[in-house]
Design a protein around this motif. Structure first.
Motif, PDB file in Angstrom:
ATOM      1  N   VAL A   1      84.171   4.999  49.394  1.00 36.52           N
ATOM      2  CA  VAL A   1      82.821   5.264  49.727  1.00 36.52           C
ATOM      3  C   VAL A   1      82.921   6.772  50.404  1.00 36.52           C
ATOM      4  CG1 VAL A   1      81.224   5.145  51.615  1.00 36.52           C
ATOM      5  CG2 VAL A   1      82.054   2.986  50.232  1.00 36.52           C
ATOM      6  N   MET A   2      84.152   7.139  51.098  1.00 32.82           N
ATOM      7  CA  MET A   2      83.784   8.625  51.795  1.00 32.82           C
ATOM      8  C   MET A   2      84.106   9.365  50.799  1.00 32.82           C
ATOM      9  SD  MET A   2      83.276   7.962  54.729  1.00 32.82           S
ATOM     10  CE  MET A   2      83.158   9.527  55.121  1.00 32.82           C
ATOM     11  N   ASN A   3      84.636   9.389  49.593  1.00 33.70           N
ATOM     12  CA  ASN A   3      84.594  10.484  48.541  1.00 33.70           C
ATOM     13  C   ASN A   3      83.064  10.854  48.111  1.00 33.70           C
ATOM     14  OD1 ASN A   3      87.403  10.377  48.737  1.00 33.70           O
ATOM     15  ND2 ASN A   3      87.618   8.827  47.068  1.00 33.70           N
ATOM     16  N   LEU A   4      82.479   9.553  48.046  1.00 31.34           N
ATOM     17  CA  LEU A   4      81.221   9.918  47.431  1.00 31.34           C
ATOM     18  C   LEU A   4      80.374  10.849  48.401  1.00 31.34           C
ATOM     19  CD1 LEU A   4      80.165   6.464  46.284  1.00 31.34           C
ATOM     20  CD2 LEU A   4      80.428   8.385  45.027  1.00 31.34           C
TER      21      LEU A   4
ATOM     22  N   ILE B   1      70.041  16.266  57.276  1.00 27.84           N
ATOM     23  CA  ILE B   1      69.763  14.884  56.893  1.00 27.84           C
ATOM     24  C   ILE B   1      70.609  14.907  55.563  1.00 27.84           C
ATOM     25  CG2 ILE B   1      68.265  13.224  56.089  1.00 27.84           C
ATOM     26  CD1 ILE B   1      66.275  13.975  58.272  1.00 27.84           C
ATOM     27  N   MET B   2      71.586  14.127  55.317  1.00 30.36           N
ATOM     28  CA  MET B   2      72.358  13.717  54.004  1.00 30.36           C
ATOM     29  C   MET B   2      71.785  12.560  53.652  1.00 30.36           C
ATOM     30  SD  MET B   2      74.293  16.236  55.094  1.00 30.36           S
ATOM     31  CE  MET B   2      75.589  15.480  56.348  1.00 30.36           C
ATOM     32  N   VAL B   3      71.265  12.604  52.168  1.00 29.05           N
ATOM     33  CA  VAL B   3      70.953  11.379  51.502  1.00 29.05           C
ATOM     34  C   VAL B   3      72.190  10.838  50.826  1.00 29.05           C
ATOM     35  CG1 VAL B   3      69.370  10.185  49.776  1.00 29.05           C
ATOM     36  CG2 VAL B   3      68.417  12.258  51.126  1.00 29.05           C
ATOM     37  N   VAL B   4      72.508  10.007  51.032  1.00 26.95           N
ATOM     38  CA  VAL B   4      73.720   9.266  50.471  1.00 26.95           C
ATOM     39  C   VAL B   4      73.478   7.652  49.946  1.00 26.95           C
ATOM     40  CG1 VAL B   4      75.242  10.309  52.263  1.00 26.95           C
ATOM     41  CG2 VAL B   4      74.343   8.174  52.789  1.00 26.95           C
ATOM     42  N   ALA B   5      74.620   7.388  49.025  1.00 27.23           N
ATOM     43  CA  ALA B   5      74.340   6.138  48.383  1.00 27.23           C
ATOM     44  C   ALA B   5      74.836   5.028  49.488  1.00 27.23           C
ATOM     45  CB  ALA B   5      74.867   6.314  47.110  1.00 27.23           C
ATOM     46  N   GLU B   6      75.820   5.414  49.999  1.00 28.04           N
ATOM     47  CA  GLU B   6      76.575   4.259  50.800  1.00 28.04           C
ATOM     48  C   GLU B   6      76.714   4.648  52.224  1.00 28.04           C
ATOM     49  OE1 GLU B   6      77.252   1.153  50.280  1.00 28.04           O
ATOM     50  OE2 GLU B   6      76.883   1.038  48.158  1.00 28.04           O
ATOM     51  N   LEU B   7      77.090   3.905  53.127  1.00 27.03           N
ATOM     52  CA  LEU B   7      77.631   4.356  54.325  1.00 27.03           C
ATOM     53  C   LEU B   7      79.129   3.773  54.674  1.00 27.03           C
ATOM     54  CD1 LEU B   7      74.586   4.010  56.539  1.00 27.03           C
ATOM     55  CD2 LEU B   7      75.489   6.176  56.082  1.00 27.03           C
ATOM     56  N   PRO B   8      79.850   4.375  55.254  1.00 28.50           N
ATOM     57  CA  PRO B   8      81.291   4.028  55.579  1.00 28.50           C
ATOM     58  C   PRO B   8      81.317   2.656  56.692  1.00 28.50           C
ATOM     59  CG  PRO B   8      81.127   5.912  56.794  1.00 28.50           C
ATOM     60  CD  PRO B   8      79.625   5.791  56.089  1.00 28.50           C
ATOM     61  N   LYS B   9      81.593   1.366  56.202  1.00 30.91           N
ATOM     62  CA  LYS B   9      81.544   0.326  57.150  1.00 30.91           C
ATOM     63  C   LYS B   9      82.992  -0.399  57.155  1.00 30.91           C
ATOM     64  CE  LYS B   9      76.703  -0.429  56.668  1.00 30.91           C
ATOM     65  NZ  LYS B   9      75.748  -1.072  55.866  1.00 30.91           N
TER      66      LYS B   9
ATOM     67  N   ARG C   1      82.960   7.739  63.291  1.00 31.90           N
ATOM     68  CA  ARG C   1      84.128   8.741  63.576  1.00 31.90           C
ATOM     69  C   ARG C   1      84.271   9.497  62.231  1.00 31.90           C
ATOM     70  NH1 ARG C   1      89.110   7.669  61.937  1.00 31.90           N
ATOM     71  NH2 ARG C   1      88.762   5.454  61.867  1.00 31.90           N
ATOM     72  N   LEU C   2      84.230   8.734  60.949  1.00 35.71           N
ATOM     73  CA  LEU C   2      84.445   9.134  59.963  1.00 35.71           C
ATOM     74  C   LEU C   2      83.044  10.504  59.382  1.00 35.71           C
ATOM     75  CD1 LEU C   2      85.889   6.452  57.656  1.00 35.71           C
ATOM     76  CD2 LEU C   2      87.167   8.139  58.643  1.00 35.71           C
ATOM     77  N   LEU C   3      82.008   9.833  59.905  1.00 31.24           N
ATOM     78  CA  LEU C   3      80.778  10.591  59.362  1.00 31.24           C
ATOM     79  C   LEU C   3      80.767  11.873  60.311  1.00 31.24           C
ATOM     80  CD1 LEU C   3      78.135   7.835  59.348  1.00 31.24           C
ATOM     81  CD2 LEU C   3      79.092   8.873  57.476  1.00 31.24           C
ATOM     82  N   ARG C   4      81.460  11.787  61.415  1.00 37.60           N
ATOM     83  CA  ARG C   4      81.581  12.938  62.172  1.00 37.60           C
ATOM     84  C   ARG C   4      82.584  14.023  61.585  1.00 37.60           C
ATOM     85  NH1 ARG C   4      82.789  10.731  67.228  1.00 37.60           N
ATOM     86  NH2 ARG C   4      80.867   9.551  67.130  1.00 37.60           N
ATOM     87  N   ASP C   5      83.714  13.427  60.987  1.00 34.72           N
ATOM     88  CA  ASP C   5      84.613  14.409  60.364  1.00 34.72           C
ATOM     89  C   ASP C   5      83.686  15.185  59.347  1.00 34.72           C
ATOM     90  OD1 ASP C   5      86.746  13.401  62.034  1.00 34.72           O
ATOM     91  OD2 ASP C   5      87.444  11.987  60.530  1.00 34.72           O
ATOM     92  N   VAL C   6      82.784  14.202  58.395  1.00 38.17           N
ATOM     93  CA  VAL C   6      82.348  14.832  57.420  1.00 38.17           C
ATOM     94  C   VAL C   6      81.474  15.926  58.048  1.00 38.17           C
ATOM     95  CG1 VAL C   6      80.580  14.598  55.519  1.00 38.17           C
ATOM     96  CG2 VAL C   6      82.453  12.797  56.011  1.00 38.17           C
TER      97      VAL C   6
ATOM     98  N   THR D   1      90.470   0.871  57.641  1.00 42.48           N
ATOM     99  CA  THR D   1      89.562   0.007  57.966  1.00 42.48           C
ATOM    100  C   THR D   1      88.493  -0.133  57.333  1.00 42.48           C
ATOM    101  OG1 THR D   1      89.151   0.996  59.776  1.00 42.48           O
ATOM    102  CG2 THR D   1      90.662  -0.346  60.339  1.00 42.48           C
ATOM    103  N   LEU D   2      87.979   0.815  56.387  1.00 41.19           N
ATOM    104  CA  LEU D   2      86.878   0.513  55.559  1.00 41.19           C
ATOM    105  C   LEU D   2      86.836  -0.528  54.432  1.00 41.19           C
ATOM    106  CD1 LEU D   2      85.957   4.163  54.667  1.00 41.19           C
ATOM    107  CD2 LEU D   2      84.501   2.984  56.202  1.00 41.19           C
TER     108      LEU D   2
END
Ligand code: WTA
Length: 650
Positions: A638-641, A599-607, A616-621, A632-633
């Motif tokens: 957000v993804m860098n974070l 479980i990753m605690v994050v500040a944002e989700l890619p939307k 798809r991007l979360l799966r890459d991570v 398309t984000l």
């Protein structure tokens, strides 16, 4: 599946034709394909006559006048329990062992077909005494003990519809399934043994039933003798009630299209789907596939399917298929590695198992433990090995054949689903030249295609989506109480064809390679879990504001559950405690099998700009891959974070 794994798969060119000796004695030869191709319905008509006993013949093999609502063997009548039990006794096989049951602590029990007949009759009389009638729903929440099969067959005998809920599911999962089916009775046990401990079942039933107004009685098998809470007005001991019943019960025939059971499976939304199967077609195809795919010889084989009865594999290949065929089988209560990693191989040796049916996850786990553990046991009785539940990678396939099968046994990789009821795509062990990693060919009587986005069949050498183009006897008839969802989920994506939800590729020979789910359903150790289900469980925790879940490839379990959560401000900044709390919360809401691996605690989700989470991007991570297209984000930064947050998370 990663693209690397995919291209490795497609470079697999090892072939394993059946030995001439195996082919010569096999139940099936190539003519089965020709027969089915010449006239599919006549083929099923013949199988139904050969493999089952009917009280009344059917007027029509298939009524497909109102697709996708199929009716098979229209007007035909039979009793499923009679087919699985009584007729074998009548044919003089009463002394044949039906079930060699092995308890985890080492206790064991063998039931002959005559024993099974007595117990099923008593249980059927007990159900009737509890007021259960044809068409009523009965929830079954049990460990792996013979009474579980007896309970299912007793329901089938009187025409009650069972809904087996996997014993590893939570009280809440049980409650929602009881509610959806409006079950009148729950059959359970005090507990079962897992890893040397008596794991309780009754408390979850008590919790679920307290919130289930439809339930009138709870019938409890005594397995572990642990303490249980008892409600005299509701709870009944199995040994007291069933044990007191007459051993005679006359089975009545039921309509081929009467419901046999409901089994819940994860879909792409949070609410599990109650898959409805019926008596005639389902029993026929489970018996047919069990006989031909495993080359079953009921007089001499000892068959073992390691699945839990709570999943469809246990329904079709522990209870209905093998028993309809009069097979002798092993049923094992516990985990593969208790008291030590060689337990399964001890079971194979002890009972002289000839046919073994298991899942790639188990095979990969054994592979990691090394050749030595199975090498110390005598596994020479084995003659056919089967795999089910997820794609099997060629290396695991080869290991299975080489180490467990002494480089001699055919391996059958069987593709099917809860919805299909029985095996659909698989080699036939005496006919097919096997390719490690490929389920290869639709069975005789089954028609499948791989199509592109537009629904056109792809040429050999190309990939797309798996569809089934003709109805089959054991197909689901609907989703319990939701015909619309049945149509939308399976029959709307490609007109007039069943969409399985799996990606597939046809190789240059036209053989099919299954590539995993194309929807938001994860496959963890061969168990289907939807991302939305886990997300709903996470957001039901007061500390979670938002959650996104993906299945990341995992070398042992196929996929692992990875969750990204945004915490509510009041919850602080996460840390190990909160992660553990959330993992436990998911286990409580759904069951331990749904616990996220990470479980990753994050500040944002890619939307996307329209607010859709880009999994798809979360799966890459989660799979440590370079990020795909982030254009398309709504906020590409957000993804860098998130990627940065990955390191150090638990
Ligand atoms: C997957 C289990 C590849 C597939 C019987 C399917 C497989 C889902 C195979 C159904 C296989 C099952 N090769 N994938 N041999 N067998 N699957 O309903 O994604 O629990 O859609 O039924 O498992 O899972 P279910």
């Amino acid at each position: 599946m990663t693209s690397d794994a995919l291209s490795n798969l497609l470079h697999e060119d090892r072939r394993f034709p059946p030995s001439p000796e195996f082919a010569a004695q096999a139940n099936a030869d190539a003519s089965l394909y020709e027969e089915a191709k010449a006239d599919r319905l006549a083929f099923w008509d013949k199988q139904a006559r050969d493999l089952l006993s009917w009280e009344t013949e059917w007027d029509e093999v298939l009524d497909w006048s109102n697709p996708p609502f199929a009716k098979w063997f229209v007007g035909g009548r039979l009793n499923v329990a009679y087919n699985c039990v009584d007729r074998h006794v009548e044919a003089g096989h009463g002394d044949r062992v039906a079930i060699h049951w092995e308890g985890e602590p080492g206790d064991s029990r063998s039931l002959t077909y005559a024993d099974l007949q007595r117990e099923v009759c008593q249980a059927a009389n007990a159900l009737a005494a509890l007021g259960i009638q044809h068409g009523d729903r009965v929830a079954i929440y049990m460990p792996m003990i013979p009474e579980t099969a007896v309970a299912m067959l007793a329901c089938a005998r009187i025409g009650a519809i069972h809904s087996v809920v996997f014993g590893g599911f939570s009280a809440e999962a049980l409650r929602s399934r009881i509610e959806d089916a409006e079950a009148k009775l729950v059959i359970t046990a005090d507990g079962g043994y897992r890893r040397g401990k008596a794991a309780a079942l009754k408390p979850a039933v008590d919790e679920a039933v307290a919130k289930s107004p439809s339930v009138e009685k709870v019938l409890v098998v005594c397995r572990t003798e642990q303490d249980v809470e008892w409600d005299d007005s509701r709870d009944v001991w199995w040994h007291e009630l069933v044990g007191a019943q007459s051993e005679d019960h006359t089975p009545e025939a039921h309509d081929a299209e009467d419901a046999l059971f409901i089994l819940y499976t994860s879909g792409t939304t949070g609410k599990p789907k109650g898959i409805k199967h019926t008596c005639g077609g389902y029993l026929l195809q489970t018996a047919y596939t069990h006989r031909y795919v495993f080359d079953l010889k009921p007089e001499s084989d000892v068959y073992w399917c390691t699945a839990d009865v709570g999943w469809v594999t246990g329904h079709s290949y522990i209870v209905y298929g093998p028993l309809a065929n009069g097979a002798t089988q092993v049923m094992y209560e516990g985990t593969p590695d208790f008291p030590e990693p060689g337990r399964w191989w001890d079971v194979v040796e002890k009972y002289g198992v000839t046919i073994l049916y298991t899942a790639p996850t188990a095979i990969r786990t054994f592979m990691k433990q090394g050749d030595e553990i199975p090498g110390r046991r005598n596994l020479s009785s084995l003659r056919v090995l089967g795999s089910v539940g997820e794609p099997i990678n060629p290396e695991a396939w080869i290991w299975y054949r080489r180490v467990i099968g002494a480089d001699r046994t055919p391996v059958v990789d069987t593709w099917w689903q809860t919805e299909t009821g029985a095996i659909m795509i698989s080699p036939l062990p005496g006919v097919t030249s096997a390719k490690p990693g490929s389920a290869q060919t639709p069975l005789p009587g089954i028609v499948a295609q791989v199509v592109n986005e537009a629904g056109e069949e792809v040429p050999d050498g190309h990939g797309g989506y798996l569809v089934l183009t003709e109805p089959w006897p054991s197909m689901l008839r609907t989703i319990w109480g939701d015909d619309e969802r049945f149509i939308d989920t399976y029959w709307s994506r490609f007109e007039d064809r069943y969409f399985a939800g799996d990606g597939a590729k046809k190789d240059e020979d036209g053989d099919i390679w299954l590539l995993g789910r194309v929807d938001d359903v994860m496959n963890v150790s061969g168990h289907r879990i939807s991302t939305t289900e886990v997300e709903s469980a996470l957001v039901s925790h007061p500390k979670v504001a938002e959650a996104a879940v993906v299945g990341a490839s995992d070398p042992t379990t196929g996929q692992g559950i990875v969750a990204f959560v945004i915490l509510r401000a009041a919850a602080g900044d996460g840390g190990a405690d909160v992660v553990q709390e959330l993992r436990n919360h998911v286990a409580k809401e759904i069951g331990p099998i749904a616990k996220p691996r990470q479980i990753m605690v994050v500040a944002e989700l890619p939307k996307t700009r329209s607010g859709k989470i880009m999994r798809r991007l979360l799966r890459d991570v989660a799979e440590n891959r370079e990020l795909g297209d982030v254009q398309t984000l709504a906020d590409p930064t957000v993804m860098n974070l998130i990627s940065k947050g990955m390191s150090g998370s638990s």
